[in-house]
Structures are given as C-alpha cells and as structure tokens.
Write a protein that holds these residues in place. Sequence first.
Motif, PDB file in Angstrom:
ATOM      1  N   UNK A   3       0.874  -1.172   0.000  1.00  0.00           N
ATOM      2  CA  UNK A   3       0.000   0.000   0.000  1.00  0.00           C
ATOM      3  C   UNK A   3       0.905   1.214   0.000  1.00  0.00           C
ATOM      4  N   UNK A   4       0.708   2.121  -0.940  1.00  0.00           N
ATOM      5  CA  UNK A   4       1.613   3.252  -1.077  1.00  0.00           C
ATOM      6  C   UNK A   4       0.841   4.504  -1.430  1.00  0.00           C
ATOM      7  N   UNK A   5       1.296   5.643  -0.902  1.00  0.00           N
ATOM      8  CA  UNK A   5       0.768   6.918  -1.372  1.00  0.00           C
ATOM      9  C   UNK A   5       1.867   7.571  -2.197  1.00  0.00           C
ATOM     10  N   UNK A   6       1.487   8.090  -3.338  1.00  0.00           N
ATOM     11  CA  UNK A   6       2.456   8.655  -4.273  1.00  0.00           C
ATOM     12  C   UNK A   6       2.058  10.058  -4.666  1.00  0.00           C
ATOM     13  N   UNK A   7       3.068  10.883  -4.853  1.00  0.00           N
ATOM     14  CA  UNK A   7       2.864  12.268  -5.268  1.00  0.00           C
ATOM     15  C   UNK A   7       3.216  12.389  -6.737  1.00  0.00           C
ATOM     16  N   UNK A  48      -0.198  -5.788  -5.987  1.00  0.00           N
ATOM     17  CA  UNK A  48       0.195  -7.170  -5.733  1.00  0.00           C
ATOM     18  C   UNK A  48       1.435  -7.456  -6.558  1.00  0.00           C
ATOM     19  N   UNK A  49       2.377  -8.159  -5.978  1.00  0.00           N
ATOM     20  CA  UNK A  49       3.565  -8.548  -6.717  1.00  0.00           C
ATOM     21  C   UNK A  49       3.666 -10.058  -6.721  1.00  0.00           C
ATOM     22  N   UNK A  50       3.766 -10.622  -7.919  1.00  0.00           N
ATOM     23  CA  UNK A  50       3.926 -12.061  -8.115  1.00  0.00           C
ATOM     24  C   UNK A  50       5.214 -12.259  -8.896  1.00  0.00           C
ATOM     25  N   UNK A  54       4.164  -6.986 -11.257  1.00  0.00           N
ATOM     26  CA  UNK A  54       3.440  -6.219 -10.256  1.00  0.00           C
ATOM     27  C   UNK A  54       2.137  -5.722 -10.881  1.00  0.00           C
ATOM     28  N   UNK A  55       1.043  -5.816 -10.122  1.00  0.00           N
ATOM     29  CA  UNK A  55      -0.272  -5.442 -10.633  1.00  0.00           C
ATOM     30  C   UNK A  55      -0.948  -4.458  -9.684  1.00  0.00           C
ATOM     31  N   UNK A  56      -1.510  -3.402 -10.248  1.00  0.00           N
ATOM     32  CA  UNK A  56      -2.287  -2.458  -9.438  1.00  0.00           C
ATOM     33  C   UNK A  56      -3.664  -3.069  -9.204  1.00  0.00           C
ATOM     34  N   UNK A  57      -4.013  -3.250  -7.952  1.00  0.00           N
ATOM     35  CA  UNK A  57      -5.309  -3.831  -7.593  1.00  0.00           C
ATOM     36  C   UNK A  57      -6.365  -2.735  -7.422  1.00  0.00           C
ATOM     37  N   UNK A  58      -6.004  -1.654  -6.761  1.00  0.00           N
ATOM     38  CA  UNK A  58      -6.942  -0.554  -6.523  1.00  0.00           C
ATOM     39  C   UNK A  58      -6.160   0.749  -6.470  1.00  0.00           C
ATOM     40  N   UNK A  59      -6.819   1.846  -6.818  1.00  0.00           N
ATOM     41  CA  UNK A  59      -6.179   3.142  -6.919  1.00  0.00           C
ATOM     42  C   UNK A  59      -7.211   4.183  -6.541  1.00  0.00           C
ATOM     43  N   UNK A  60      -6.882   5.093  -5.621  1.00  0.00           N
ATOM     44  CA  UNK A  60      -7.819   6.150  -5.207  1.00  0.00           C
ATOM     45  C   UNK A  60      -7.101   7.494  -5.163  1.00  0.00           C
ATOM     46  N   UNK A  61      -7.775   8.517  -5.630  1.00  0.00           N
ATOM     47  CA  UNK A  61      -7.260   9.873  -5.586  1.00  0.00           C
ATOM     48  C   UNK A  61      -7.501  10.453  -4.197  1.00  0.00           C
ATOM     49  N   UNK A  62      -6.510  11.125  -3.640  1.00  0.00           N
ATOM     50  CA  UNK A  62      -6.630  11.761  -2.335  1.00  0.00           C
ATOM     51  C   UNK A  62      -6.689  13.268  -2.533  1.00  0.00           C
ATOM     52  N   UNK A  63      -7.671  13.914  -1.903  1.00  0.00           N
ATOM     53  CA  UNK A  63      -7.788  15.368  -1.915  1.00  0.00           C
ATOM     54  C   UNK A  63      -7.626  15.885  -0.498  1.00  0.00           C
ATOM     55  N   UNK A  64      -6.810  16.930  -0.334  1.00  0.00           N
ATOM     56  CA  UNK A  64      -6.646  17.533   0.987  1.00  0.00           C
ATOM     57  C   UNK A  64      -7.979  18.110   1.462  1.00  0.00           C
ATOM     58  N   UNK A  65      -8.153  18.219   2.786  1.00  0.00           N
ATOM     59  CA  UNK A  65      -9.385  18.757   3.347  1.00  0.00           C
ATOM     60  C   UNK A  65      -9.626  20.189   2.864  1.00  0.00           C
TER      61      UNK A  65
END
Length: 96
Positions: A3-7, A48-50, A54-65
């Motif tokens: 699980x990673x957050x990326x900029x 997931x890495x096999x 490596x495969x992206x399973x889910x991806x969500x955009x984060x917005x600051x408050x």
Amino acid sequence: MSLDDSLGEKDKGTRHLEAVAYHHDHTKSQGKKNPYYTNGTVHLEVRFQLGVRSYAYDWRLYLREKTVRCLNRHRAPEQRLRFRKKTSLARDMLAG
C-alpha cells in the motif's frame, strides 16, 4: 501486497485541475526546518507482486481537506465532495 501513497508532480503553473494542490514532499524535505512542498496530485495504490510482475489492484485519488472545502464552495449541495483521510481510503481499499 503493498500500500503506497504517491505524489504525482505537476508544473508549478498548473492550477485548473481540481485535484492539483501543494503537498508536503517527504522525499525532497530535509527535516522539520526545511520542509518542501510540491504542486501535484496524491493517490493511494494497492499493488500485488507475483515474482517479477506487479499489478495495481486498486487506486484512489486523495484530496486535501482544504481542497475539498474550496471545491465544495462552487458546487450544489447534492454534488459536494466528502473529505476522506488517507487511512479511511486505505481501509476501504483493503476491505473491498
């Protein structure tokens, strides 16, 4: 699984994309005395890495408050966004 957050860095002149804002850049900052902020978007990703693949399973955009509040000022009540912490987004991705 990771699980990673990326900029995702954008040009300093980028202003018209709703998700773009200045975020604290942990990679470029040098301690508490010299924080560094980067204009861009932040997303959370479950991968997931096999073996070597490596495969992206889910991806969500984060917005600051602050960004969510600003965007909601110009929206009708039924179209307003709801602020979600990174931990809440991560929990939902891992549960789903």
